[in-house]
Design a protein around this motif. Structure first.
Motif, short mmCIF file in Angstrom:
data_model
loop_
_atom_site.label_atom_id
_atom_site.label_comp_id
_atom_site.label_asym_id
_atom_site.label_seq_id
_atom_site.Cartn_x
_atom_site.Cartn_y
_atom_site.Cartn_z
N ALA A 122 58.09 26.37 69.69
CA ALA A 122 58.64 26.87 68.43
C ALA A 122 59.17 28.28 68.58
N ARG A 123 58.38 29.16 69.18
CA ARG A 123 58.79 30.57 69.31
C ARG A 123 59.96 30.74 70.27
N SER A 124 60.05 29.87 71.27
CA SER A 124 61.13 30.00 72.26
C SER A 124 62.49 29.57 71.71
N GLN B 150 47.19 37.01 72.24
CA GLN B 150 47.19 35.96 71.23
C GLN B 150 47.11 34.58 71.90
N ALA C 36 53.39 25.72 69.96
CA ALA C 36 53.68 27.05 69.42
C ALA C 36 54.68 27.78 70.30
N ILE C 37 54.54 27.62 71.61
CA ILE C 37 55.48 28.26 72.54
C ILE C 37 56.87 27.65 72.37
N GLY D 255 48.02 30.64 72.38
CA GLY D 255 49.27 29.92 72.17
C GLY D 255 49.24 28.58 72.88
N TYR E 274 51.31 34.53 76.37
CA TYR E 274 52.31 35.59 76.13
C TYR E 274 52.20 36.76 77.10
N LEU F 220 52.41 40.33 71.25
CA LEU F 220 51.65 39.08 71.22
C LEU F 220 50.61 39.00 72.33
N SER G 178 64.35 24.46 67.64
CA SER G 178 65.50 24.65 66.75
C SER G 178 66.76 24.00 67.29
N LEU H 261 55.56 31.62 77.52
CA LEU H 261 56.79 31.94 76.78
C LEU H 261 57.91 32.29 77.75
#
Length: 412
Positions: free
Chosen positions: A150-152, A141, A147-148, A143, A132, A138, A156, A207
């Motif tokens: 998902a957050r990006s 943190q 996880a990246i 990662g 990050y 963040l 989805s 990210l």
């Protein structure tokens, strides 16, 4: 001579993104010194799915390690020990580029931060890769790729349109995009140094790199207030641009322009679709995607995938079979252009490698060395660059500051 011949890299990376980046640099000709923990090695040595290589971990490494570490020399140093960190600092004075992907603050505690190393080597290019970055809520943190993703938002928009389950693409998108962007920035820094004579600090976050791969949706979502949702193989901004059913499977079609769409309709003997007001432009085809695919599949299901592939390729309409990975690696195109190659490993014999995906002067970039065994080049590098003697190497090994290949258990 390779493009980056004579450029030496101290590789302090581990995992996937960093080692992928340094492999690309090694492919371009850099002398990459891969620093690993004595007796244990890079975490990717333990990333493995095929049973063939399980008994060779960590000495040789698992199949993931062997895929992203060719053309490097493995040097074992215990960076948590003062003597190991000191050896790394001395090596940093002998190189052009340092690449590291520790969490922010770790290298500073080890005395291997950008200020420490550039103070002793002002021409050094220091490249940092983290999850990050070093600013923001963040910063610092940990990662991992999933996880990246998902957050990006990648997860989805991936998957079947009928499901809301989060789906990770089958490729490590964050890791590989982060590694590739690090190489791009590093190459720019090398050019800049050629002009100024000074080094610089290159910083990449996974990210940010992953978000950059979503550039085509930024304006649509933020300014156009569009909702991007999973579409299976489809594309939110183009239609038809996805897999369609044939009589025996699926075929991807990608007529991404109006002229190609007209050609497709001609081949299908459905030219009336080009006159249909629902399908007369790409925005209209996007809005009426389902109706369009239904009409096209009426024709595609009359013949096999292989038959349609021959027909569409003859008419130069972009299309492709939906290959398995095994089928993809056996694609005649990969064999013809030389991307799929072999390198001889000292313990495993011939192993497969996907080479660098570009030519230089019309030539493939050479695979000079197989992925290194753990500590394979420790003695060579420390003797060559730091003039250590055999007695000094033995004393360091006895103190567990280094390990050499012979120290590790050998599995037949």
């Amino acid at each position: 001579m390779a493009a980056l011949d004579g450029i030496r890299v101290l590789d302090l990376t581990h995992g996937v993104a960093g080692p992928y980046a340094t492999m690309l640099l090694a492919d371009l000709g850099c002398d990459v010194l891969k620093v690993e923990m004595p007796g244990r090695g890079d975490a990717s040595r333990y990333m493995n799915v095929s049973t063939r290589f399980e008994s060779q971990i960590p000495r040789v490494g698992g199949d993931y390690f062997m895929s992203i570490n060719r053309n490097k020399r493995s040097v074992t140093l215990d960076l948590k020990s003062e003597r190991g960190a000191d050896l790394a600092r001395h090596l940093a004075g002998k190189v052009d580029l340092v690449v590291q992907n520790f969490r922010p603050g770790v290298v500073e505690r080890l005395g291997l931060g950008v200020e420490d190393l550039m103070a002793q080597n002002p021409a050094l290019i220091y490249a940092s890769l983290s999850a990050y970055g070093k600013v923001g809520p963040l910063a610092g943190q940990p990662g991992m790729d999933v996880a990246i993703q998902a957050r990006s938002g990648v997860m989805s928009i991936t998957g079947d349109a009928s499901s809301s389950d989060p789906i990770k693409p089958g490729v490590s998108l964050a890791d590989f995009s982060g590694g590739a962007h690090l190489v791009i920035a590093t190459l720019a820094a090398l050019v800049q140094r050629g002009v100024t004579g000074k080094g610089t600090h290159v910083e990449i976050s996974l990210l940010d790199a992953t978000m950059s791969m979503l550039s085509n949706y930024c304006v649509a979502v933020r300014d156009g207030h569009a909702e991007i949702t999973p579409m299976g193989s489809g594309h939110p901004q183009l239609a038809p641009f996805e897999a369609v059913r044939t009589s025996d499977g699926y075929l991807v079609i990608a007529p991404g322009t109006n002229s190609l769409f007209r050609e497709l309709c001609r081949v299908l003997e459905r030219t009336e679709l080009t006159e249909d007001e629902r399908f007369s432009s790409n925005p209209k085809r996007v809005r009426n995607r389902r109706q369009l695919i239904d009409e096209l599949e009426i024709e595609f299901t009359k013949r096999t995938m292989a038959e349609w592939l021959v027909t569409l390729e003859r008419e130069r309409i972009p299309c492709a079979p939906v290959n398995t990975l095994r089928e993809a690696y056996d694609e005649p195109q990969l064999v013809a252009d030389g991307l799929l190659r072999e390198v001889v490993h000292p313990e495993l014999g011939a192993i497969s490698q996907l080479g660098a995906p570009y030519l230089m002067g019309g030539e493939l970039l050479p695979i000079r060395m197989p992925p290194p065994m753990l500590g394979e080049h420790t003695a060579q590098v420390l003797t060559e660059l730091l003039d250590l003697t055999g007695d000094q190497l033995q004393e360091l090994a006895e103190a567990d500051v280094i390990s050499v290949l012979e120290d590790l258990p050998h599995h037949a």
